[in-house]
Design an enzyme around this catalytic site. Structure first.
Site, PDB file in Angstrom:
ATOM      1  N   ASP A 128     -12.276  25.599  12.251  1.00 26.87           N
ATOM      2  CA  ASP A 128     -12.306  25.898  13.679  1.00 26.87           C
ATOM      3  C   ASP A 128     -13.744  26.228  14.061  1.00 26.87           C
ATOM      4  O   ASP A 128     -14.325  27.192  13.542  1.00 26.87           O
ATOM      5  CB  ASP A 128     -11.381  27.086  13.977  1.00 26.87           C
ATOM      6  CG  ASP A 128     -11.115  27.261  15.459  1.00 26.87           C
ATOM      7  OD1 ASP A 128     -11.509  26.387  16.241  1.00 26.87           O
ATOM      8  OD2 ASP A 128     -10.502  28.281  15.825  1.00 26.87           O
ATOM      9  N   ASP A 172     -12.662  20.528  18.402  1.00 29.68           N
ATOM     10  CA  ASP A 172     -13.331  21.553  17.602  1.00 29.68           C
ATOM     11  C   ASP A 172     -12.464  22.137  16.490  1.00 29.68           C
ATOM     12  O   ASP A 172     -12.839  23.133  15.893  1.00 29.68           O
ATOM     13  CB  ASP A 172     -13.778  22.692  18.523  1.00 29.68           C
ATOM     14  CG  ASP A 172     -12.613  23.453  19.129  1.00 29.68           C
ATOM     15  OD1 ASP A 172     -11.709  22.790  19.681  1.00 29.68           O
ATOM     16  OD2 ASP A 172     -12.594  24.687  19.034  1.00 29.68           O
ATOM     17  N   GLU A 173     -11.339  21.517  16.200  1.00 37.48           N
ATOM     18  CA  GLU A 173     -10.389  22.154  15.293  1.00 37.48           C
ATOM     19  C   GLU A 173      -9.595  21.077  14.545  1.00 37.48           C
ATOM     20  O   GLU A 173      -9.176  20.085  15.138  1.00 37.48           O
ATOM     21  CB  GLU A 173      -9.448  23.035  16.119  1.00 37.48           C
ATOM     22  CG  GLU A 173      -8.449  23.829  15.345  1.00 37.48           C
ATOM     23  CD  GLU A 173      -7.540  24.625  16.275  1.00 37.48           C
ATOM     24  OE1 GLU A 173      -6.732  25.415  15.754  1.00 37.48           O
ATOM     25  OE2 GLU A 173      -7.619  24.442  17.509  1.00 37.48           O
TER      26      GLU A 173
END
Length: 373
Positions: free
Chosen positions: A16, A112-113
């Protein structure tokens, strides 16, 4: 006596990025560094919504999904900037390339993860912890950004672990530690437990995983419905969901919240044209055609309606998207008292074209608002 669910042992990493949008802005623009930065809608007019905030802003209580006006009240010195999705996309693609050096089993949840299954990694490193360290270092060296990682034997525990030592954190929760970890976890931290369910649990005297473990599976289902069966398993650290590199795309769309209410049909149609263009571009990008178009309308009093129309053949052309959305809009019978704060268009019921993997996620828990790109 009930049979105990069987745990499947895998090596799972959850990566993350730390305050991703804000970190990219601070990296690219030195004048933002060390300052409270809010990425999202501007607070002027009706105000927008916070997509994410730098850690300097979070110290004042600024959080994702908060109104920008509220963020400004909490942090009067905050700097507000609109998202630059092209920049975030480019960074995300580089991050994905780093992941692919170690495994092809990558399940993106957003830009983003992502989850990574490194049970059998490409480089035969063997240690998920070492792989997570190498990924974090590569992101730092190649992109000048930081990421946090959680490592465990399943997706749920790995995701919880990645949030523990943020920012720039790394947390490993091994098989022997999972049960005690889950027992101490507050119920609101459990996957799938929203605010309403968490409140219900607390009213029942269930505040932690240890409290939930006192209930049988039948009692869980009786109190919480079908999700109760899942809660029964995850409270014991059992999550057998696989990392899915090619999750099926069920819908794709775009929406916009306006700085001021729309009050006339020409205004609404003009905004629908803009939204339809975004949807059209995304459909082409992911090589998708849909048979059902859905119009989403949110009024100034926050009442929300949806209207949809289905076709016998799949489509993704701009003209059909625009015309259908406008027809559905006109069918809502807007009048002189109509005030609209949000419009959205989405397509679903996709055709037989094999979809490209999407990089967006639905809004959910986490430190950054998931925005459709």
């Amino acid at each position: 006596m009930q049979n105990q669910p069987t745990q499947i042992i895998r090596k799972i990493i959850h990566i993350d990025m730390d305050a991703f949008y804000a970190s990219v802005e601070q990296r690219d623009f030195p004048e933002y560094r060390g300052k409270p930065l809010v990425v999202g809608g501007l607070p002027q007019g009706r105000g927008g919504v916070v997509a994410t905030a730098s850690y300097e802003a979070r110290k004042f209580g600024v959080r994702s999904a908060m109104s920008s006006k509220r963020a400004l009240q909490l942090c009067p010195d905050a700097l507000f900037v609109r998202p630059r999705f092209a920049a975030y996309k480019e960074v995300s693609q580089h991050i994905r390339e780093i992941f692919s050096r170690y495994t092809d089993l990558i399940e993106p949840l957003s830009l983003d993860e992502a989850y990574l299954d490194v049970t059998n990694d490409k480089l035969n490193i063997g240690s998920a912890i070492d792989i997570a360290k190498q990924i974090k270092q590569a992101i730092k060296d190649e992109l000048n950004l930081t990421a946090s990682a959680g490592v465990s034997i399943n997706k749920f525990v790995a995701k919880i672990a990645s949030d523990i030592n943020k920012p720039d954190g790394l947390k490993f929760i091994g098989p022997s530690s999972i049960e005690s970890f889950m027992e101490q976890l507050p119920v609101e931290k459990f996957f799938g437990v929203g605010k309403v369910t968490a409140q219900k649990m607390k009213q029942m005297g269930l505040h932690t995983g240890a409290d939930l473990k006192k209930l049988t599976e039948d009692e869980m289902v009786r109190h919480f419905g079908k999700p109760g069966r899942f809660y029964y398993q995850i409270v014991r650290g059992i999550d057998n969901r696989e990392v899915q590199p090619h999750r099926e795309t069920k819908s794709l769309g775009a929406e916009d919240t306006f700085a001021y209410d729309l009050t006339t049909l020409p205004e609404m149609e003009a905004e629908l044209d803009k939204i339809a263009q975004v949807v059209h571009n995304r459909l082409l990008k992911y090589e998708l055609k849909g048979r059902t178009l859905t119009l989403k309308v949110k009024y100034s009093d926050f009442k929300q309606i949806t209207r949809n129309q289905s076709f016998t053949t799949a489509f993704n052309d701009l003209e059909t998207i625009c015309n259908t959305a406008k027809q559905l809009m006109a069918a809502t019978n807007p009048n002189d008292n109509t005030r609209i704060r949000l419009l959205g268009i989405s397509l679903s019921n996709f055709g037989d074209i094999v979809p490209k993997q999407r990089e967006e996620k639905e809004a959910g828990p986490g430190d950054q608002l998931a925005l459709q790109l």
